[in-house]
Design a protein around this motif. Structure first.
Motif, PDB file in Angstrom:
ATOM      1  N   UNK A 176       4.799  12.873  -3.658  1.00  0.00           N
ATOM      2  CA  UNK A 176       3.860  12.338  -2.674  1.00  0.00           C
ATOM      3  C   UNK A 176       2.411  12.328  -3.173  1.00  0.00           C
ATOM      4  N   UNK A 177       1.993  13.403  -3.827  1.00  0.00           N
ATOM      5  CA  UNK A 177       0.618  13.445  -4.331  1.00  0.00           C
ATOM      6  C   UNK A 177       0.385  12.373  -5.386  1.00  0.00           C
ATOM      7  N   UNK A 178       1.386  12.176  -6.235  1.00  0.00           N
ATOM      8  CA  UNK A 178       1.276  11.138  -7.263  1.00  0.00           C
ATOM      9  C   UNK A 178       1.170   9.762  -6.615  1.00  0.00           C
ATOM     10  N   UNK A 179       1.970   9.546  -5.587  1.00  0.00           N
ATOM     11  CA  UNK A 179       1.951   8.253  -4.889  1.00  0.00           C
ATOM     12  C   UNK A 179       0.583   7.996  -4.272  1.00  0.00           C
ATOM     13  N   UNK A 180       0.040   9.003  -3.603  1.00  0.00           N
ATOM     14  CA  UNK A 180      -1.281   8.835  -2.980  1.00  0.00           C
ATOM     15  C   UNK A 180      -2.363   8.622  -4.028  1.00  0.00           C
ATOM     16  N   UNK A 181      -2.223   9.282  -5.172  1.00  0.00           N
ATOM     17  CA  UNK A 181      -3.200   9.092  -6.245  1.00  0.00           C
ATOM     18  C   UNK A 181      -3.216   7.668  -6.757  1.00  0.00           C
ATOM     19  N   UNK A 182      -2.035   7.072  -6.845  1.00  0.00           N
ATOM     20  CA  UNK A 182      -1.941   5.680  -7.297  1.00  0.00           C
ATOM     21  C   UNK A 182      -2.534   4.712  -6.278  1.00  0.00           C
ATOM     22  N   UNK A 183      -2.522   5.113  -5.017  1.00  0.00           N
ATOM     23  CA  UNK A 183      -3.029   4.249  -3.948  1.00  0.00           C
ATOM     24  C   UNK A 183      -4.520   4.421  -3.712  1.00  0.00           C
ATOM     25  N   UNK A 184      -5.101   5.443  -4.330  1.00  0.00           N
ATOM     26  CA  UNK A 184      -6.547   5.622  -4.227  1.00  0.00           C
ATOM     27  C   UNK A 184      -7.247   4.662  -5.192  1.00  0.00           C
ATOM     28  N   UNK A 185      -8.534   4.578  -5.080  1.00  0.00           N
ATOM     29  CA  UNK A 185      -9.275   3.692  -5.963  1.00  0.00           C
ATOM     30  C   UNK A 185      -9.465   2.321  -5.345  1.00  0.00           C
ATOM     31  N   UNK A 186     -10.036   1.438  -6.130  1.00  0.00           N
ATOM     32  CA  UNK A 186     -10.423   0.124  -5.629  1.00  0.00           C
ATOM     33  C   UNK A 186      -9.240  -0.846  -5.633  1.00  0.00           C
ATOM     34  N   UNK A 187      -9.070  -1.517  -4.505  1.00  0.00           N
ATOM     35  CA  UNK A 187      -8.127  -2.639  -4.381  1.00  0.00           C
ATOM     36  C   UNK A 187      -8.875  -3.813  -3.765  1.00  0.00           C
ATOM     37  N   UNK A 188      -8.434  -5.011  -4.065  1.00  0.00           N
ATOM     38  CA  UNK A 188      -9.022  -6.202  -3.454  1.00  0.00           C
ATOM     39  C   UNK A 188      -8.819  -6.158  -1.945  1.00  0.00           C
ATOM     40  N   UNK A 189      -9.718  -6.791  -1.233  1.00  0.00           N
ATOM     41  CA  UNK A 189      -9.634  -6.799   0.231  1.00  0.00           C
ATOM     42  C   UNK A 189      -8.297  -7.364   0.707  1.00  0.00           C
ATOM     43  N   UNK A 190      -7.761  -8.328  -0.020  1.00  0.00           N
ATOM     44  CA  UNK A 190      -6.500  -8.951   0.374  1.00  0.00           C
ATOM     45  C   UNK A 190      -5.320  -7.987   0.285  1.00  0.00           C
ATOM     46  N   UNK A 191      -5.494  -6.881  -0.444  1.00  0.00           N
ATOM     47  CA  UNK A 191      -4.414  -5.927  -0.629  1.00  0.00           C
ATOM     48  C   UNK A 191      -4.600  -4.645   0.176  1.00  0.00           C
ATOM     49  N   UNK A 192      -5.724  -4.500   0.836  1.00  0.00           N
ATOM     50  CA  UNK A 192      -6.025  -3.254   1.539  1.00  0.00           C
ATOM     51  C   UNK A 192      -4.994  -2.934   2.621  1.00  0.00           C
ATOM     52  N   UNK A 193      -4.532  -3.946   3.342  1.00  0.00           N
ATOM     53  CA  UNK A 193      -3.531  -3.721   4.377  1.00  0.00           C
ATOM     54  C   UNK A 193      -2.233  -3.173   3.802  1.00  0.00           C
ATOM     55  N   UNK A 194      -1.800  -3.730   2.675  1.00  0.00           N
ATOM     56  CA  UNK A 194      -0.576  -3.277   2.038  1.00  0.00           C
ATOM     57  C   UNK A 194      -0.727  -1.846   1.525  1.00  0.00           C
ATOM     58  N   UNK A 195      -1.900  -1.542   1.010  1.00  0.00           N
ATOM     59  CA  UNK A 195      -2.155  -0.192   0.493  1.00  0.00           C
ATOM     60  C   UNK A 195      -2.119   0.826   1.625  1.00  0.00           C
ATOM     61  N   UNK A 196      -2.753   0.503   2.734  1.00  0.00           N
ATOM     62  CA  UNK A 196      -2.745   1.405   3.884  1.00  0.00           C
ATOM     63  C   UNK A 196      -1.334   1.581   4.441  1.00  0.00           C
TER      64      UNK A 196
END
Length: 216
Positions: free
Chosen positions: A148-168
């Motif tokens: 889980x920590x690894x997964x959240x780490x991969x989801x942190x950082x900058x993503x394009x606005x178009x991808x923010x919903x998918x990341x959340x």
């Protein structure tokens, strides 16, 4: 007639003197320009040649992905992708092949293999969008491994606005799987605010939010 001859001779002498002084420089400049044109043409040909060879290898990976049952030869897809990464890493075909292969490996339960392909794309793809997609998919692999920590780490950082919903939405999945219901609910709610109203994934996110909201 003599005056004419003398005048022509003077001009000829001037020309000879000019070329004696500047001839080597002019010739060198002309040569450099010619070499530049030839070099540009040669580089364009080389790039086209590399792209064509890379396209053949990518076609092999795509062919495996489209196959079913016993016809799905992952060894062939692995070899073609490895060749792309080794020989044509700067082409757009290499990261795309790695993404396709990662999906096949994930479906085959080879999670470490899938993660390796996605890691290469995230670190080496020239296109920022492909790097972000690789991080998002790698997070899904880590979630499947209960990291889980690894997964959240991969989801942190900058993503394009178009991808923010998918990341959340992906963060909501990680929180829920880790027993953090309140965090999952907040992540799904935030995802709904970012997802396009017409996106197919939005309805699924709403279902997950409803399920989490009703959970005790």
């Amino acid at each position: 007639m003599a005056a004419y001859d003398l005048e022509e001779q003077d001009k000829l002498n001037d020309i000879k003197a000019f070329w004696a002084r500047w001839g080597n420089i002019i010739s060198g400049a002309v040569t450099l320009v010619a070499l530049g044109v030839i070099g540009t043409q040669a580089w364009s040909w080389y790039q086209r040649s590399q792209s064509e060879k890379a396209a053949v290898l990518y076609g092999a990976v795509s062919e495996v992905a489209a196959a079913t049952g016993d016809k799905k030869d992952l060894t062939k897809a692995k070899e073609a992708t490895a060749a792309l990464i080794a020989q044509y890493p700067s082409t757009g075909y290499a990261p795309r092949a790695a993404l396709v292969l990662a999906k096949q490996l994930f479906d085959a339960k080879d999670l470490d293999g899938a993660k390796a392909q996605l890691g290469w794309v995230a670190a080496n793809a020239k296109e920022d969008e492909l790097r972000q997609i690789a991080r998002l998919r790698a997070a899904a692999v880590a979630l499947d491994q209960k990291k889980y920590d690894e997964a959240l780490g991969l989801l942190d950082g900058k993503f394009d606005a178009s991808m923010e919903g998918l990341v959340l939405d992906a963060k909501g999945d990680v929180f829920y799987a880790n027993g953090k219901t309140a965090d999952a609910k907040a992540a799904y709610a935030a995802a709904l605010e970012k997802l396009d109203a017409k996106a197919q994934s939005r309805a699924f996110t709403q279902l997950k939010l409803d399920a989490v909201s009703g959970a005790k």
